[in-house]
Motif scaffolding. Structure first.
Motif, mmCIF file in Angstrom:
data_model
loop_
_atom_site.group_PDB
_atom_site.id
_atom_site.type_symbol
_atom_site.label_atom_id
_atom_site.label_comp_id
_atom_site.label_asym_id
_atom_site.label_seq_id
_atom_site.Cartn_x
_atom_site.Cartn_y
_atom_site.Cartn_z
ATOM 1 N N THR B 130 -36.575 -36.203 -28.087
ATOM 2 C CA THR B 130 -36.126 -36.759 -26.881
ATOM 3 C C THR B 130 -35.404 -34.920 -26.312
ATOM 4 O OG1 THR B 130 -34.293 -36.222 -28.348
ATOM 5 C CG2 THR B 130 -35.032 -38.828 -27.766
ATOM 6 N N GLY B 131 -35.993 -34.457 -25.962
ATOM 7 C CA GLY B 131 -36.000 -33.120 -25.652
ATOM 8 C C GLY B 131 -34.203 -33.046 -25.750
ATOM 9 N N ALA B 132 -33.715 -32.253 -24.170
ATOM 10 C CA ALA B 132 -32.572 -31.157 -23.856
ATOM 11 C C ALA B 132 -31.521 -32.159 -22.800
ATOM 12 C CB ALA B 132 -32.136 -29.656 -24.670
ATOM 13 N N PRO B 133 -31.178 -33.132 -22.376
ATOM 14 C CA PRO B 133 -31.430 -33.443 -21.337
ATOM 15 C C PRO B 133 -29.599 -32.989 -21.299
ATOM 16 C CG PRO B 133 -31.241 -35.217 -22.989
ATOM 17 C CD PRO B 133 -31.549 -34.416 -23.520
ATOM 18 N N MET B 134 -29.105 -32.447 -20.268
ATOM 19 C CA MET B 134 -28.552 -31.686 -19.577
ATOM 20 C C MET B 134 -27.647 -32.739 -18.959
ATOM 21 S SD MET B 134 -28.186 -28.835 -22.024
ATOM 22 C CE MET B 134 -26.827 -27.685 -22.516
ATOM 23 N N SER B 135 -27.934 -33.739 -18.860
ATOM 24 C CA SER B 135 -27.135 -34.199 -17.494
ATOM 25 C C SER B 135 -27.597 -35.857 -17.734
ATOM 26 C CB SER B 135 -27.178 -33.542 -15.626
ATOM 27 O OG SER B 135 -27.818 -34.586 -15.650
ATOM 28 N N ASP B 136 -26.897 -36.550 -17.502
ATOM 29 C CA ASP B 136 -27.153 -38.289 -17.800
ATOM 30 C C ASP B 136 -28.384 -38.797 -17.253
ATOM 31 O OD1 ASP B 136 -24.645 -38.477 -19.203
ATOM 32 O OD2 ASP B 136 -24.256 -39.959 -17.341
ATOM 33 N N THR B 137 -29.078 -38.015 -15.943
ATOM 34 C CA THR B 137 -30.020 -38.066 -15.600
ATOM 35 C C THR B 137 -31.533 -37.459 -15.587
ATOM 36 O OG1 THR B 137 -29.456 -37.040 -13.418
ATOM 37 C CG2 THR B 137 -29.249 -39.115 -13.119
ATOM 38 N N ALA B 138 -30.719 -36.582 -16.898
ATOM 39 C CA ALA B 138 -32.360 -35.550 -16.468
ATOM 40 C C ALA B 138 -33.340 -35.725 -18.296
ATOM 41 C CB ALA B 138 -31.020 -34.793 -17.629
ATOM 42 N N GLY B 139 -33.833 -36.527 -17.885
ATOM 43 C CA GLY B 139 -35.145 -36.420 -18.753
ATOM 44 C C GLY B 139 -35.341 -36.276 -20.370
#
Lengths: 501, 501
Positions: B130-139
């Protein structure tokens, strides 16, 4: 209003006694209704005296008419399942790839689906695999080819000794061996107990450090079948001029362990006519695969499904028809499985369908491998280059044959069967990639054409078989030799005494 | 000697009444002894009122303490079977070939054996996939990745609508989706009846022309599991910007029929980083394979084995631990099978061993094929030459993955599993032979070296993954973002009213 004390007491006694009588009669009735007639004790009244060499099934049949009658029903060839049954079918016609896979071996001439036990003599005489021996010393087969076909084998082994039985050509015993697989093969003539008559099975147990005499009664209900329904080969090294039946179980019963045994002294049944690979021919490892399936693991014996209990005239006996259990699902599967006949048949065919699907794929790969190897030889490949490839073909086809040749194996052990076939495909993958590299090395970097083997006849022509010649010879043998054998056998048997009580 | 008539009658009456009393008392006793306490009617006394959006399992748990308590036991990771269990295991470390097979896809970074339902949120947050999305719109992932992880998915779908739920990135719903898989996923809040909450399953039934509302109660005991334990993919074509979960069942549930569906519009999950093949990733076709095995065919539901009945304090309830049935053989297998625990465990492992043996062989062949294809590209092979080969790799690996990814598939349907794997080996045979010819054509007529992938780390380096970077990013995400999500979720949930009776 009140009666006298005495008449009152008499009345009670009458009621008491009457009640007792009624209850007693009810009891009798109930006992009569609930009695399990089928299990009433069977009183064995022998009509003839049977001796240890009595090979005639009809003599045993006088004492055991129901068992004999059901054994006779093995002559009935009308029952067919989707994949087999009791019918006489030409397996080579059904699947001409087999001709290629067995090129150079007699199986490529003639291979039929099995019929019932009572046909055994007829079938072994008529198959092209036994050739057309016009004299007692003519080939191609040794006496050993009678071993699983007749009660007379037990008698001849008793009379001549096991070693002598295994000596000479098949035709030598043509006039001796005339009664098909039957009573004497599995039963003790005195006690009627199940008994192992095959020296090969007794020795196979010894080789594994086990004593077959210690087998349980339930085990015996499979082991008598395992006298024949197994993988075996002809051991020609034991005694000069003799071909002993030997079960290759010394290291274990799995396809790998049996292979290990054969490999340990580089045994080969034949050299393949197309690829030159040193081949193994699986016979019918029925018992081995059955033991690896869930029914074998649950100690359900061969007889539980193939010789179900039948009730007739208040007697319970085991059917000796030894046919597919699908013929009598109510008496076989449904004894344990509470499913409809339709469901159970579907479950069986589902297993077969999946195993057959994979088996057929491996067959195609093996056909290709044989022709690719031939191409490599033709182009000049040398033995060093081909060694691994021929081993791969041997190993892969051995796995295919182990599953393909096992009667009912696809049902008895579908998981083990598919594991074996998968390994076969895996091995042939490696082999065919090596072949592709060799072919490329010799300048042939394209697909080797798949042969036209849509018909048995094409396939047999392709491998150079003169089928009309074999058939003409066989017909001559059937017309001239078999009547001689029959006449001699009748004369001999007419002299055997039968003591009737 | 004779008593008076009257005193005699009185005596009979006394005996009569005394007998009646004794018999009555005996009857009471007998009833008390034989009463099946476990089956006495359960009187449901709700403590809280549960609404249709109640995603907190502990609230439902107030009404159903036993079901909740067993559900909590899915946190227990101490039970391990030989092949799996409830433990947290690194599948890539156990089998580094997987890294190669999934090269170019996020599964090659991180893939763990499943833990219990209660871990779902924790696991999906922490996996590198799921990665490391640092914002609501990051993948990298869409919201869809929450779908099988939480009761909040049902709530959010109710509140935002299904289409809107599927829009945007995974991180968008991080503060909304915090309660792991539980009550609301399978139960109707009012009636407690089993209910399908997954739009994808309802639509999959519609696509097959069936109405899931007509499913029997027994079918529902598997279908609630089939909301997630199935093969699925993300349909991005339905609505712009949304990734709908879609079950590829339109043509059927078999491995071939699902492939046919995917092939029909050339769907690929990803392009393989080594071979460039257009790959399919099987998710976990548990329900599909279960339906093709004997338990599915006999209508034994998922819940029959994975949620066995337990008796506690005179109440019979279904365990919600949903663990391997091997943990409670007495309550699972032995309900039907009269075999010892030891035998049953052996039967299960025998099936697994054989399927795993073949699965591993196919893995090796697939690894080889990917590297052989790379070699061919490197040597200058063109797309026309490689087309069939890439299709072969796709088809073969799809078959491997279908079996490998299915939880318990090797037990649920070992025959079908082996059939599928055999077909996978057959396909890759053909593919690798074509590859050998292409390699030879470009001057490379020898074995392509098998890579050193004895360790996960080697394999990941080989395919160019910067694992330390991914882990550093992930740790930052876990430290910074997750606490924010938790805080927001707590604030929201604290405002939800709970009506207690």
């Amino acid at each position: 209003m009140f009666e006298s004390k005495k008449s009152s007491n008499v009345k009670y006694w009458i009621i008491f006694v009457a009640t007792a009588v009624v209850v007693f009669v009810l009891g009798l009735l109930a006992a009569s209704i609930t009695q399990r007639k089928a299990e009433k004790e069977y009183v064995y009244k022998p009509i003839v005296q049977i001796n240890d060499n009595e090979s005639r099934n009809e003599i045993w049949g006088e004492n055991f008419p129901r068992e004999f009658q059901t054994w006779l029903e093995t002559l009935d060839t009308t029952f067919h399942t989707k994949y087999n049954g009791n019918g006489f079918k030409d397996a080579l016609e059904e699947d001409p790839r087999l001709v290629i896979l067995w090129a150079g071996y007699l199986f490529s001439r003639d291979y039929n689906k099995p019929r019932g036990h009572a046909w055994a003599i007829d079938d072994v005489r008529k198959t092209l695999r036994t050739g057309a021996p016009m004299s007692d010393t003519a080939g191609p087969q040794p006496t050993t080819c009678w071993t699983c076909k007749s009660t007379d084998v037990v008698r001849v082994m008793n009379e001549q000794g096991v070693e002598n039985y295994y000596k000479g050509k098949w035709a030598r015993l043509g006039a001796e061996i005339v009664n098909p697989i039957g009573c004497l093969n599995c039963h003790d003539a005195k006690t009627m107990n199940l008994t192992i008559k095959s020296p090969a099975l007794i020795e196979a147990y010894q080789a594994m450090g086990k004593d077959i005499k210690k087998a349980t009664l339930q085990d015996m209900r499979s082991l008598v079948c395992a006298q024949c329904h197994v993988e075996y080969y002809f051991d020609k090294k034991r005694v000069e001029g003799a071909s002993f039946v030997k079960f290759p179980w010394d290291k274990g019963l799995s396809v790998e362990k049996i292979e290990e045994y054969y490999d340990s002294y580089e045994f080969a049944d034949w050299t393949h006519a197309i690829s030159k690979a040193p081949m193994l021919k699986a016979q019918h490892p029925d018992y081995e695969l059955y033991m690896m399936g869930i029914h074998g693991q649950r100690n359900v014996a061969c007889a539980d499904c193939h010789m179900p209990y039948i009730s007739e005239g208040g007697q319970k006996f085991s059917s000796h028809q030894t046919v597919s259990p699908l013929k009598y699902i109510d008496k076989t599967c449904q004894v344990c499985h509470r499913e409809s006949e339709q469901t159970l048949v579907k479950n069986v065919y589902d297993r077969f369908d999946k195993v057959v699907e994979v088996r057929d794929k491996l067959e195609v790969l093996l056909v290709r491998a044989h022709f690719e190897a031939k191409k490599a030889w033709d182009l000049g490949a040398n033995e060093g280059e081909m060694k691994d490839i021929l081993q791969g073909i041997r190993k892969s086809q051995w796995r295919w044959d182990f599953v393909a040749a096992s009667h009912g194996g696809a049902f008895h052990a579908p998981i083990e069967g598919l594991r074996i076939l998968s390994n076969g495909i895996d091995i042939i993958t490696d082999t065919r990639i090596k072949l592709a590299r060799i072919l490329a090395k010799y300048g042939y970097n394209q697909e080797v054409p798949y042969p036209d083997i849509t018909k048995k006849e094409n396939a047999q022509k392709l491998i150079g078989l003169d089928m009309p010649k074999f058939r003409t010879e066989k017909n001559e043998f059937i017309e001239k030799i078999i009547p001689q054998w029959m006449k001699l056998a009748e004369e001999r048997q007419s002299k055997w005494k039968v003591i009737r009580y």
